[in-house]
Design an enzyme around this catalytic site. Structure first.
Site, PDB file in Angstrom:
ATOM      1  N   LYS A  13    -102.889 -13.851  12.720  1.00 22.06           N
ATOM      2  CA  LYS A  13    -103.318 -15.181  12.270  1.00 22.06           C
ATOM      3  C   LYS A  13    -103.991 -15.100  10.899  1.00 22.06           C
ATOM      4  O   LYS A  13    -103.728 -15.921  10.020  1.00 22.06           O
ATOM      5  CB  LYS A  13    -104.321 -15.817  13.262  1.00 22.06           C
ATOM      6  CG  LYS A  13    -103.772 -16.005  14.666  1.00 22.06           C
ATOM      7  CD  LYS A  13    -104.759 -16.771  15.554  1.00 22.06           C
ATOM      8  CE  LYS A  13    -106.088 -16.070  15.768  1.00 22.06           C
ATOM      9  NZ  LYS A  13    -106.027 -14.846  16.572  1.00 22.06           N
ATOM     10  N   ARG A  89    -110.284 -22.682  20.661  1.00 23.31           N
ATOM     11  CA  ARG A  89    -110.006 -21.558  21.555  1.00 23.31           C
ATOM     12  C   ARG A  89    -110.171 -21.967  23.020  1.00 23.31           C
ATOM     13  O   ARG A  89    -110.180 -21.106  23.887  1.00 23.31           O
ATOM     14  CB  ARG A  89    -110.998 -20.444  21.250  1.00 23.31           C
ATOM     15  CG  ARG A  89    -110.365 -19.225  20.553  1.00 23.31           C
ATOM     16  CD  ARG A  89    -111.496 -18.323  20.165  1.00 23.31           C
ATOM     17  NE  ARG A  89    -111.155 -16.968  19.965  1.00 23.31           N
ATOM     18  CZ  ARG A  89    -111.009 -16.400  18.777  1.00 23.31           C
ATOM     19  NH1 ARG A  89    -111.084 -17.118  17.683  1.00 23.31           N
ATOM     20  NH2 ARG A  89    -110.792 -15.111  18.682  1.00 23.31           N
ATOM     21  N   ARG A 128    -106.966  -1.117  13.169  1.00 20.56           N
ATOM     22  CA  ARG A 128    -107.069  -1.844  11.897  1.00 20.56           C
ATOM     23  C   ARG A 128    -108.436  -1.678  11.222  1.00 20.56           C
ATOM     24  O   ARG A 128    -109.459  -1.489  11.878  1.00 20.56           O
ATOM     25  CB  ARG A 128    -106.711  -3.324  12.074  1.00 20.56           C
ATOM     26  CG  ARG A 128    -107.702  -4.154  12.816  1.00 20.56           C
ATOM     27  CD  ARG A 128    -107.184  -5.591  13.012  1.00 20.56           C
ATOM     28  NE  ARG A 128    -108.145  -6.388  13.745  1.00 20.56           N
ATOM     29  CZ  ARG A 128    -107.966  -7.641  14.107  1.00 20.56           C
ATOM     30  NH1 ARG A 128    -106.844  -8.265  13.803  1.00 20.56           N
ATOM     31  NH2 ARG A 128    -108.896  -8.297  14.764  1.00 20.56           N
ATOM     32  N   ARG A 163    -114.194  -3.711  12.309  1.00 23.10           N
ATOM     33  CA  ARG A 163    -114.970  -4.671  13.086  1.00 23.10           C
ATOM     34  C   ARG A 163    -115.489  -4.006  14.347  1.00 23.10           C
ATOM     35  O   ARG A 163    -114.775  -3.241  14.997  1.00 23.10           O
ATOM     36  CB  ARG A 163    -114.079  -5.861  13.464  1.00 23.10           C
ATOM     37  CG  ARG A 163    -113.907  -6.846  12.335  1.00 23.10           C
ATOM     38  CD  ARG A 163    -112.902  -7.907  12.642  1.00 23.10           C
ATOM     39  NE  ARG A 163    -113.059  -8.518  13.957  1.00 23.10           N
ATOM     40  CZ  ARG A 163    -112.368  -9.580  14.366  1.00 23.10           C
ATOM     41  NH1 ARG A 163    -111.496 -10.139  13.549  1.00 23.10           N
ATOM     42  NH2 ARG A 163    -112.545 -10.080  15.566  1.00 23.10           N
ATOM     43  N   ARG A 174    -110.947  -9.390  25.105  1.00 23.66           N
ATOM     44  CA  ARG A 174    -110.613 -10.530  24.238  1.00 23.66           C
ATOM     45  C   ARG A 174    -109.224 -11.085  24.593  1.00 23.66           C
ATOM     46  O   ARG A 174    -108.993 -12.290  24.547  1.00 23.66           O
ATOM     47  CB  ARG A 174    -110.678 -10.112  22.764  1.00 23.66           C
ATOM     48  CG  ARG A 174    -112.132  -9.968  22.272  1.00 23.66           C
ATOM     49  CD  ARG A 174    -112.241  -9.106  21.019  1.00 23.66           C
ATOM     50  NE  ARG A 174    -111.607  -9.674  19.864  1.00 23.66           N
ATOM     51  CZ  ARG A 174    -111.186  -8.937  18.816  1.00 23.66           C
ATOM     52  NH1 ARG A 174    -111.355  -7.632  18.806  1.00 23.66           N
ATOM     53  NH2 ARG A 174    -110.622  -9.528  17.797  1.00 23.66           N
TER      54      ARG A 174
HETATM   55  P1  AMP Z   1    -111.790 -13.635  15.637  1.00 23.69           P
HETATM   56  O1  AMP Z   1    -112.246 -13.166  14.299  1.00 23.69           O
HETATM   57  O2  AMP Z   1    -111.047 -14.938  15.588  1.00 23.69           O
HETATM   58  O3  AMP Z   1    -111.026 -12.581  16.411  1.00 23.69           O
HETATM   59  O4  AMP Z   1    -113.131 -13.940  16.479  1.00 23.69           O
HETATM   60  C1  AMP Z   1    -114.065 -12.937  16.753  1.00 23.69           C
HETATM   61  C2  AMP Z   1    -115.009 -13.404  17.838  1.00 23.69           C
HETATM   62  O5  AMP Z   1    -115.730 -14.568  17.384  1.00 23.69           O
HETATM   63  C3  AMP Z   1    -114.372 -13.815  19.153  1.00 23.69           C
HETATM   64  O6  AMP Z   1    -114.099 -12.711  20.004  1.00 23.69           O
HETATM   65  C4  AMP Z   1    -115.443 -14.745  19.724  1.00 23.69           C
HETATM   66  O7  AMP Z   1    -116.531 -14.006  20.246  1.00 23.69           O
HETATM   67  C5  AMP Z   1    -115.952 -15.460  18.468  1.00 23.69           C
HETATM   68  N1  AMP Z   1    -115.172 -16.694  18.188  1.00 23.69           N
HETATM   69  C6  AMP Z   1    -114.323 -16.921  17.148  1.00 23.69           C
HETATM   70  N2  AMP Z   1    -113.823 -18.164  17.195  1.00 23.69           N
HETATM   71  C7  AMP Z   1    -114.357 -18.742  18.296  1.00 23.69           C
HETATM   72  C8  AMP Z   1    -114.214 -20.024  18.896  1.00 23.69           C
HETATM   73  N3  AMP Z   1    -113.397 -20.975  18.399  1.00 23.69           N
HETATM   74  N4  AMP Z   1    -114.945 -20.279  20.019  1.00 23.69           N
HETATM   75  C9  AMP Z   1    -115.784 -19.370  20.541  1.00 23.69           C
HETATM   76  N5  AMP Z   1    -115.949 -18.123  20.040  1.00 23.69           N
HETATM   77  C10 AMP Z   1    -115.238 -17.803  18.930  1.00 23.69           C
END
Ligand code: AMP
Length: 231
Positions: A13, A89, A128, A163, A174
């Site tokens: 994404k 989400r 990554r 990360r 996740r």
């Molecule tokens: P990402 O960078 O999109 O993989 O997000 C990393 C982490 O941020 C996720 O595992 C969640 O803990 C939190 N997170 C990101 N977007 C959301 C969302 N829309 N709602 C709730 N938690 C989120």
């Protein structure tokens, strides 16, 4: 143009959002990035709370997430459109977004689903890393920098970072969160005629081509052949 990208962690994404930003001149908004920016200050109590949730791989509560997203969408650069990466989400977030946009009298144009194979995702994500200066992405086996320790894109030395939540254990959690809480938003957008599926396991350029073709099709349904079945 207002686009939502949906896919499990590691589906690409972020990469595709960056490409869409360059091509269409609209900002990519990643709620994950908003949270990671917020946890940088060790004296910020909300930041500490968010950090613990991010490390666990669970979802940050809607009260925090929806508010942060709403504030970001108020910024000037979102006037002509935006790409949402990682939001919504859950169905409750999709409903909150719909309400928020209705109040502004604007609509989502397309929801792009990146379909991927869970088994390959764990390898993709756990390998990554990226440059902390310019955000260029790399992978232990699939894309190493040409000169070890030096970023190909900006030339920074020893700037690579991983990360904290990109370890195999958290990634499995996740993925589970994606299937249980995020996947139910697919029928939500399908019912609104906005959902378009692309094959997220294809090469990056091919995925971009599929997304662009989905964006130019305008009858609401997916214009692509049915995605391959995985697993
Ligand atoms: P990402 O960078 O999109 O993989 O997000 C990393 C982490 O941020 C996720 O595992 C969640 O803990 C939190 N997170 C990101 N977007 C959301 C969302 N829309 N709602 C709730 N938690 C989120």
């Amino acid at each position: 143009m207002r686009i939502i990208l949906i896919g499990p962690p590691g589906a690409g994404k972020g990469t595709q959002a960056e490409r869409l930003t360059k091509k269409h001149g609209i900002p990519a908004i990643s709620t994950g990035d908003l949270f990671r920016a917020r946890v940088k200050d060790p004296n910020d109590p909300l930041g500490l709370e968010i950090k613990a949730i991010l490390d666990s791989g669970k979802l940050v509560p809607d009260e925090i997430t929806v508010k942060m997203l709403a504030e970001r969408l108020e910024k000037d650069d979102c006037k002509n459109g935006f790409i949402l990466d990682g939001f919504p989400r859950s169905v409750s977030q999709a409903e909150a977004l719909e309400k928020m946009l209705k109040e502004k009298n604007i609509k989502i144009d397309a929801v792009i689903q990146l379909k991927v194979d869970d088994k390959q995702l764990v390898d993709r994500i756990s390998g990554r890393f990226s440059c902390s200066k310019c955000k260029a992405g790399y992978h232990d086996t699939a894309k190493q920098p040409v000169v070890a320790g030096v970023c190909d894109s900006c030339g920074a030395k020893d700037s690579f970072t991983r990360r904290a939540d990109d370890n195999a254990e958290t990634v499995k959690g996740r993925l589970n969160v994606f299937h249980t809480q995020t996947a139910p938003i697919l029928p939500f957008y399908e019912a609104r005629g906005l959902l378009k599926a692309v094959d997220g396991m294809a090469g990056m350029d091919e995925v971009t081509t599929q997304i662009e073709s989905a964006l130019t099709s305008n009858n609401g349904g997916s214009q692509l052949p049915p995605p391959k079945k995985f697993g």
